[in-house]
Design an enzyme around this catalytic site. Structure first.
Site, PDB file in Angstrom:
ATOM      1  N   LYS A 204      -5.915   1.048  -0.167  1.00 13.59           N
ATOM      2  CA  LYS A 204      -5.839   0.846   1.282  1.00 13.59           C
ATOM      3  C   LYS A 204      -5.757   2.183   2.011  1.00 13.59           C
ATOM      4  CE  LYS A 204      -3.720  -3.645   0.562  1.00 13.59           C
ATOM      5  NZ  LYS A 204      -2.470  -4.346   0.244  1.00 13.59           N
ATOM      6  N   GLN A 247       3.477  -5.686   1.276  1.00 15.37           N
ATOM      7  CA  GLN A 247       2.790  -5.625  -0.014  1.00 15.37           C
ATOM      8  C   GLN A 247       3.463  -6.582  -1.000  1.00 15.37           C
ATOM      9  OE1 GLN A 247      -0.060  -3.756  -0.786  1.00 15.37           O
ATOM     10  NE2 GLN A 247       0.031  -5.085  -2.582  1.00 15.37           N
ATOM     11  N   ASP A 270      -2.512  -9.622   7.789  1.00 10.34           N
ATOM     12  CA  ASP A 270      -2.846 -10.545   6.703  1.00 10.34           C
ATOM     13  C   ASP A 270      -3.128 -11.965   7.188  1.00 10.34           C
ATOM     14  OD1 ASP A 270      -3.069  -9.331   4.213  1.00 10.34           O
ATOM     15  OD2 ASP A 270      -0.913  -9.183   3.944  1.00 10.34           O
TER      16      ASP A 270
END
Length: 436
Positions: A204, A247, A270
């Site tokens: 990322k 995460q 997300d």
């Protein structure tokens, strides 16, 4: 056509006795016959191991050193040049592992040269041949020559598609930066030191740097659920932060649902917040804050390949809140006819064989073989499984490849798309925050 000639051995075919694969007379004669009057490209290491150019050919040497000069050859740091040239003529690239990894997604033909074991070459790395068909294999005495034809015309290559989309998002970021004078910022919260999480975070950060946004990581060795919520609320109020990502995995004592609800919907990259999922299910795209990354990536892959979604029979294997359910909604919005199957579904093969588009997200290695699909079906493999220390999907690629119209591989399929759509969401949230 782009043709890749690869030394299978770790050190470009250098045996323990110092013997060079490229200096084996029979092997060198084969390459001379094959490449005469053609464009031949070598990595610098390969050129230096051969120690000479090939006559009667257009020689190109790849080197990142702009001052590197070789008489009789074009020396370039432009690694995309061979790909462009191959659209008008046959181009042969000779090299080892580094050359293979850079060009494998673009080659039409793969030629693997392997010295006999008696030379003691180090064969620690093996190329991934899932997307190739073996055409011929010949014993040439001192070495074995294997020729493979690519199935790339059938591949939905997520890596290539994500690269194309990234260029679009870089332009979008530049436009937003010019207008609002602030660099978009994603903050990732990690609890613990999971190896897989570290790898994903690194990916990322790398992609964020490529697009030109800030990726900040807040790492906690241990933290209670209440204190984690406090940290999230600080980020919710921080106007320099435009996206928040937790995460996974989180420790078992932390309730992931509670954490998802703690993130401000306008910072939820997300799309796990119930409010954002609710907007997806209502179907008014203009009101979306963010879109579930993997489902959005799947839809973008199909569109990139000009697959007709409208009116197609789509079967999704798996009913998770992360993939199966939201993906069904996105595909319904595209006017597909959608059916979700799961562990309790009866007569599964009878259903999947009617699918124009089959999407698997069940997490069972190589579960789907050619007996589950009809001819010219389109397969998207969302599964990521480990088998024999390798990553593989839910779909038995080798079993299905000859029967399908298109198929996404694992790796280099859905994975890169999920990552790219994460940053598409960041830009979407950034714009909404600034407009608000």
């Amino acid at each position: 056509m782009l043709k890749l000639i690869i030394c299978f051995d770790k050190e470009n075919g250098i045996g323990k006795n110092g013997k060079l694969a490229w200096n084996i007379k029979s092997e060198m004669n084969h390459f001379k016959e094959t490449t005469i009057d053609k464009t031949v490209v070598m990595g610098r290491k390969t050129y230096e191991s051969i120690g000479r150019l090939l006559p009667q050919r257009k020689n190109i040497i790849l080197s990142r050193n702009d001052k590197y000069v070789v008489d009789g050859a074009l020396v370039t740091s432009d690694l995309e040049l061979p790909i462009r040239l191959s659209k008008q003529e046959d181009v042969y690239i000779i090299g080892g592992k580094e050359i293979y990894e850079h060009y494998i997604d673009f080659v039409d033909e793969l030629i693997i040269s392997q010295l006999k074991e008696s030379y003691g070459c180090d064969t620690i790395w093996k190329p991934n041949l899932n997307s190739f068909n073996l055409i011929s294999q010949k014993d040439k005495g001192e070495f074995t020559l294997s020729i493979y034809r690519s199935n790339k015309e059938k591949l939905i290559n997520g890596k290539i598609i994500s690269d194309v989309l990234c260029k679009k998002y870089i332009l979008e970021k530049d436009e937003l930066l010019k207008k609002y004078k602030q660099v978009p910022k994603l903050t990732i919260i990690q609890v613990g030191d999971d190896y897989g999480s570290n790898v994903y975070i690194s990916s990322k950060q790398k992609l964020g740097k490529k697009i030109g946004v800030i990726v900040d990581v807040k790492k906690f060795k241990t933290i209670s659920q209440d204190k984690l919520i406090v940290e999230i609320k600080k980020l919710n109020k921080d106007k320099s932060v435009h996206g928040i990502l937790i995460q996974h995995p989180l420790p078992k004592e932390i309730d992931e649902e509670v954490i998802s609800r703690a993130i401000e919907p306008l910072k939820d990259v997300d799309c796990f917040h119930p409010e954002n999922l609710g907007l997806i299910f209502r179907g008014d795209q203009s009101k979306y804050n963010s879109i579930p990354c993997t489902p959005w990536g799947v839809v973008e892959m199909l569109k990139f390949m000009n697959v007709q979604i409208e009116g197609s029979n789509v079967v999704i294997l798996g009913r998770s809140n992360i993939v199966g359910k939201p993906l069904s909604i996105l595909l319904l919005k595209e006017n597909a006819t959608v059916q979700i199957c799961h562990s309790k579904t009866k007569k599964l093969k009878a259903i999947t064989k009617k699918a124009d588009i089959l999407i698997s997200a069940i997490g069972i290695a190589n579960y789907i073989d050619k007996s589950y699909i009809k001819k010219d079906a389109i397969i998207i493999d969302v599964g990521i499984n480990r088998q024999d220390k390798k990553i593989c999907g839910d779909v038995n690629f080798n079993s299905c490849i000859k029967k399908v119209r298109y198929i996404s591989p694992v790796p280099k399929g859905v994975g890169p798309m999920t990552l790219t759509m994460l940053f598409a969401n960041l830009l979407k949230l950034y714009r909404k925050q600034k407009e608000k």
